[in-house]
Write an enzyme that holds these catalytic residues in place. Structure first.
Site: not given
Length: 593
Positions: A301, A441-443, A448
């Site tokens: 992240r 990406y990545e959540g 977030q």
């Protein structure tokens, strides 16, 4: 052409994010400022002279799947081997496995430069670095002995396999299955999609970290296990053995990052081996795989946040260069002959300064997050807890605000170029195409925001966020007491924005305590941007206050003032959306039917 801003990066690390104080206190052992400067200079040289020239080639050629094998763009394989030859892959890795055990702050700073040269290229090494951390923390001694040294050196790369066609952010419904074998290994069956660098021609082996479910596993996320599944099995002497039963079925045709192969991976359909099933090895404990994977995801992240910073900086450099060269019309006050460079026009200057402020603010947020990671590792007791909470609080903001900024700045860069920005010839469009994936990406950035509001905001019952806000207020007070007139209304504007952040934070904490989860989540994204803007204003002010002796303080103060008087006015509206937006959102949902 991109040129790594080594001096600005070093300044932000040392005077804004906290590295200078950490070096003086001996937090990083014998690491000194001279070595830090040398590492940054060489990382910048590599990014400028070797990565950036191949970025456009990667975008034009893309990764290709030929006869079941992935071919990377021309020159990229040699570039990768030059990169690992420089020791960059093991910058922060443990010394016991060949790494250099340097601070995470140096890692993210170097990562910014590599991603600015080519985000598509840098994605591969980024995933390997995250996998190294996950395996080092959760893997068995046997797995570490077999795989870590070659991952640290870069001889082998690694991937993260989470997503399936029906399971994106909701990993609890994934279907990839694992079956136990009597020898302690497992057989993996299933399909994973969107696997970045899942197949390539850089290295002889690829180490896949794969989430899968055992037959007797509990439902949902509590029943997920993590497995190491190599492309080639490894013999007892460390040499490569038989091909494992996995392969890349296809590559995605994407909006951007064309040089990065985004793969659909098939595990266990019998294409390779004597029986169906890809051979895998458990990392951590059965049904505890998500906790292990989150070690890699938290690393990723912040790394994705750095991609946003990188794209923003590269786009800003290109736009400023173009604006100095392109002539059009006569700007007010222009006394030269003929048409004036467009940088002289007030609205173009406004766009460029907005780009620069968002870039430098995002950089400072991400570096401050990396500093908190380093301090958590170096501290004990209450201090370790404090810094762990600080890194936890800043991570979703660093990821989301920086990647949103990457998109916004790249879009403004196209606007500065005008019609020339919309065609591929100038290269401005590539930055917007590449930047767009980082917000997913990545959540996604919305996820977030949910994490920030429901978990990170409540750390130590809200005491940590209140403590950070108090620190920001001290910066505003220091600006107010300085004798430098160049700050203009910065102190007043920054203090008001911090007040908006404090009010919104308290409202959200009260909503959560009162069980009004929907109300809190309705304003989560607005709160996340509010937080990022306030941090941007405060960190730019901190930079303006710093006496670095490099002759650039007046320019930093001017940029700080621009941000305070032009960007921070948004915080009042964002606070209103947090506090008052839930009811209208609920009522308007009927319009979506």
């Amino acid at each position: 052409m991109y040129k790594a801003p080594v001096d600005e990066i070093a300044f932000t690390l040392k005077h804004v994010a906290g590295m200078a104080e950490a070096l003086d206190a001996g937090v990083f052992g014998e690491l000194g400022e001279d070595l830090v400067d040398a590492i940054l200079a060489e990382a910048g040289r590599f990014a400028t002279e070797e990565v950036a020239p191949l970025g456009d080639i990667g975008d034009r050629q893309g990764a290709r799947l030929v006869d079941g094998a992935v071919k990377t763009p021309e020159g990229w394989r040699d570039l990768y081997h030059n990169w690992i030859g420089g020791g960059w892959n093991g910058l922060t890795a443990p010394e016991a496995f060949g790494g250099q055990n340097l601070p995470h702050m140096l890692h993210v700073a170097a990562m910014e430069m590599w991603n600015a040269g080519s985000m598509a290229f840098a994605l591969g090494p980024t995933l390997t670095m995250g996998a190294i951390e996950a395996l080092e923390k959760h893997g068995s001694e046997a797995l570490k002995a077999t795989y870590l040294a070659k991952m640290v050196s870069g001889e082998w790369t690694a991937t993260m396999n989470l997503t399936e066609p029906h399971a994106g952010s909701d990993l609890g419904v994934l279907k990839t299955r694992a079956e136990r074998r009597d020898d302690g290994s497992y057989r993996i069956f299933g399909q994973k999609i969107f696997i970045t660098w899942g197949e390539h021609d850089f290295t002889d082996n690829i180490v896949h970290l794969v989430l899968a479910r055992l037959p007797d596993a509990p439902a949902g996320t509590k029943g997920i296990s993590l497995f190491l599944v190599p492309k080639f099995l490894v013999n007892a002497d460390g040499s490569l053995g038989a091909r494992n039963d996995l392969f890349c079925h296809s590559l995605e045709h994407k909006l951007g990052i064309h040089g990065s192969p985004t793969c659909t991976m098939i595990y266990g359909d019998g294409k390779f081996g004597d029986e169906k099933g890809a051979i895998g090895y458990l990392i951590g404990e059965e049904n505890r795989g998500l906790a292990c994977m989150f070690t890699m995801m938290n690393n990723a992240r912040l790394a994705v946040g750095m991609q946003g910073v990188a794209i923003a900086d590269a786009a800003t450099q290109k736009a400023i260069t173009y604006a100095k060269e392109r002539t059009q019309g006569r700007a007010p006050g222009w006394s030269g002959e003929g048409m004036s460079p467009i940088i002289e026009h007030p609205d173009v200057a406004r766009m460029l300064l907005t780009m620069k402020a968002l870039t430098q603010g995002s950089r400072a947020i991400a570096y401050a997050c990396a500093h908190a990671v380093d301090m958590a590792h170096a501290s004990k007791g209450d201090q370790a807890r404090h810094w762990q909470e600080r890194s936890s609080l800043l991570t979703p903001i660093a990821k989301s605000f920086a990647t949103d900024a990457g998109v916004d700045v790249a879009s403004l860069g196209i606007q500065v170029h005008g019609g020339m920005g919309f065609i591929e010839e100038t290269g401005a469009a590539r930055y917007l195409r590449d930047a767009r994936i980082a917000t997913i990406y990545e959540g996604t950035n919305g996820i977030q925001a949910l994490d920030l509001v429901t978990r990170k905001l409540r750390l130590s019952d809200g005491a940590h966020v209140r403590g950070l806000i108090a620190e920001l207020s001290e910066i505003a007070a220091a600006v107010g007491s300085t004798n430098r007139k160049g700050f203009g209304e910065t102190a007043v504007r920054l203090d008001a924005a911090i007040g908006d952040l404090a009010d919104a934070s308290e409202w959200l904490l009260a909503a959560l305590d009162g069980g009004r989860l929907t109300d809190a989540l309705s304003g989560a994204t607005a709160y996340q941007r509010l937080f990022g803007l306030v941090l941007t204003g405060a960190y730019l002010a901190k930079g303006g206050l710093a006496e670095a002796g490099d002759g650039k303080q007046d320019a930093r103060i001017a940029l700080c003032r621009f941000a305070a008087e032009n960007l921070l006015a948004e915080t009042g509206a964002l606070k209103d959306r947090v506090v008052s937006g839930a009811e209208s959102l609920a009522a308007a949902r009927a319009a979506l039917v």
